[in-house]
Structures are given as C-alpha cells and as structure tokens.
Design an enzyme around this catalytic site. Structure first.
Site, mmCIF file in Angstrom:
data_model
loop_
_atom_site.group_PDB
_atom_site.id
_atom_site.type_symbol
_atom_site.label_atom_id
_atom_site.label_comp_id
_atom_site.label_asym_id
_atom_site.label_seq_id
_atom_site.Cartn_x
_atom_site.Cartn_y
_atom_site.Cartn_z
ATOM 1 N N SER A 31 9.427 1.777 -18.169
ATOM 2 C CA SER A 31 8.356 1.444 -17.256
ATOM 3 C C SER A 31 8.688 2.024 -15.871
ATOM 4 O O SER A 31 9.811 1.905 -15.402
ATOM 5 C CB SER A 31 8.278 -0.069 -17.214
ATOM 6 O OG SER A 31 7.156 -0.421 -16.536
ATOM 7 N N GLY A 89 2.033 2.018 -12.880
ATOM 8 C CA GLY A 89 0.662 1.521 -13.081
ATOM 9 C C GLY A 89 0.499 0.017 -13.149
ATOM 10 O O GLY A 89 -0.617 -0.482 -13.319
ATOM 11 N N GLN A 90 1.606 -0.732 -13.002
ATOM 12 C CA GLN A 90 1.459 -2.189 -13.068
ATOM 13 C C GLN A 90 0.586 -2.669 -11.913
ATOM 14 O O GLN A 90 0.542 -2.044 -10.859
ATOM 15 C CB GLN A 90 2.824 -2.899 -12.972
ATOM 16 C CG GLN A 90 3.707 -2.703 -14.167
ATOM 17 C CD GLN A 90 4.699 -1.560 -13.910
ATOM 18 O OE1 GLN A 90 4.327 -0.536 -13.359
ATOM 19 N NE2 GLN A 90 5.932 -1.752 -14.321
ATOM 20 N N GLU A 91 -0.035 -3.798 -12.122
ATOM 21 C CA GLU A 91 -1.004 -4.299 -11.144
ATOM 22 C C GLU A 91 -0.421 -4.323 -9.726
ATOM 23 O O GLU A 91 -1.061 -3.893 -8.770
ATOM 24 C CB GLU A 91 -1.459 -5.699 -11.571
ATOM 25 C CG GLU A 91 -2.727 -6.101 -10.877
ATOM 26 C CD GLU A 91 -3.352 -7.332 -11.493
ATOM 27 O OE1 GLU A 91 -2.788 -7.884 -12.453
ATOM 28 O OE2 GLU A 91 -4.402 -7.737 -10.977
ATOM 29 N N LEU A 149 1.800 -2.492 -8.459
ATOM 30 C CA LEU A 149 2.078 -1.154 -7.907
ATOM 31 C C LEU A 149 0.806 -0.385 -7.592
ATOM 32 O O LEU A 149 0.816 0.557 -6.808
ATOM 33 C CB LEU A 149 2.927 -0.337 -8.894
ATOM 34 C CG LEU A 149 4.334 -0.884 -9.162
ATOM 35 C CD1 LEU A 149 5.006 -0.118 -10.296
ATOM 36 C CD2 LEU A 149 5.190 -0.793 -7.898
#
Ligand code: G3D
Ligand code: MG
Length: 179
Positions: A46, A69-71, A73
């Site tokens: 990730s 792409g995590q929320e 970030l």
C-alpha cells in the site's frame, strides 16, 4: 534563454511531461507504474505518500507520480497538481461499490484550477477478472461523454500482464505532442 533551452529540449525530445496517477486504494496504480517500468508485475505494498518514476516512450519523457489512494491521503492529491499535464485515473473494474466515490474524486479534480489544461487517461484495470465492469459501463457511470473541457480517453487494461497499457501510453504520447 529559457525559451531557447525549452525549444532545444523539445527538438531533442527530452521535454518531460508531468503525470499524476490517482485512483482509490487497491485500484492497481503502483502495479501499473512498475509494469510501465519493468514490463513485469511487481509485488506492491500500500502506497503511503508517493512513488515517482521516469517513463520514456519513443523519446517522450513522462515523470509519473503514483499517489496513495486511501481516503486520508486523497486530500493531499492537490499538492501534486501544479504543472501536471496528465492525470491517469486508475479504476478497479471489479469494485462496483466504490465507482461513485471515484466519480466524485474525478469531478473534484477536473474542477481544480491547476489541472485546467490536463488530459485525463482512465485505466479500467483488472479486466482479467471475470464479471469486471466493461469500459462502456464505467464510462456511463462516470458520464465521461459530458466532459468537454479536458481531452480524455478510457482504456481497459490488466496491470498484471500489461495488456492495454501500451495503448494508453500511446494516447498520452499523441496528446503530449499537441501540447
Ligand atoms: P494501488 O497502488 O492502487 O493501491 P496496487 O494498488 O498496485 O498496490 O494493487 C492492489 C492489488 O491489486 C494488488 O494485489 C495487485 O496485485 C492487484 N492488481 C493490480 N492490477 C491488477 C489486475 O490488472 N488484475 C488483477 N487481478 N489484480 C490486479 P495484492 O493481492 O498484492 O494486494
Ligand atoms: Mg499504491
């Protein structure tokens, strides 16, 4: 002087085009970047922050930024927008539940002043998975035909094998020469 150097760089084909690779976590962004670079699938972790690599296609240089792409970030994506000529939006075509979230992120980006002149390549990734959404389905949900103020292209692909990636890169190259 600066203009002369820019002109010489264009003639010798070493002008670099900034590209940002965005999309929700797990879409396949990092796999795509390293498939471009090595022509093989690499094991990814990730992405926290960003990966950056230079990809050269027939003398056209792309500097590609692969963003996490995590929320949490996603709110940092706009810090990478300045001078970006291309956005590669990667979609996990198996992830029906989050396509509307991707849609929201796409339109937020398109409305951003720093991306006013950017071209958008959408990779409908994971086409190898049975029952994944087709490019036509994704285009419809994202209402791509309504996008008139940015050049865009959607391309199905499989980042594990690299299928579909060269066609996307070729489109970017054709856009780069018109910029
Ligand atoms: P991200 O950078 O967008 O977060 P990654 O996504 O590149 O880290 O990929 C997330 C997972 O999806 C990885 O699996 C990767 O192998 C897988 N993946 C990427 N592209 C494809 C594809 O085209 N087809 C299939 N079937 N899988 C793909 P793991 O298991 O390592 O988490
Ligand atoms: Mg990643």
């Amino acid at each position: 002087m600066g203009q002369l150097i820019a002109k010489l760089m264009r003639i010798f084909g070493s002008q670099e085009h900034k590209v940002i690779i965005v999309g929700l976590d797990n879409a396949g962004k990092t796999t795509i970047l390293y498939q471009f670079l090595t022509n093989e699938a690499v094991h990814t972790c990730s992405t926290i922050g960003s990966n950056v690599e230079e990809i050269v296609l027939q003398k056209t240089h792309f500097l590609m930024w692969d963003l996490g792409g995590q929320e949490t970030l996603r709110s940092t994506w706009d810090t990478y927008y300045s001078n970006a000529e291309f956005v590669i939006l990667v979609i996990d075509s198996t992830d029906r539940n989050r396509l509307l979230t991707t849609r929201e992120e796409l339109y937020k980006m398109l409305a951003h002043e720093a991306l006013r002149d950017a071209s958008v390549l959408i990779f409908a990734n994971k086409q190898d998975v049975k029952d994944s959404m087709t490019t036509a389905e994704i285009s419809q949900v994202l209402t791509l035909s309504a996008i008139k103020d940015h050049p865009w292209q959607i391309q199905g692909c499989c980042a594990l094998t690299g299928e579909g990636l060269p066609a996307g890169l070729q489109w970017m190259k054709s856009q780069a020469t018109t910029k």
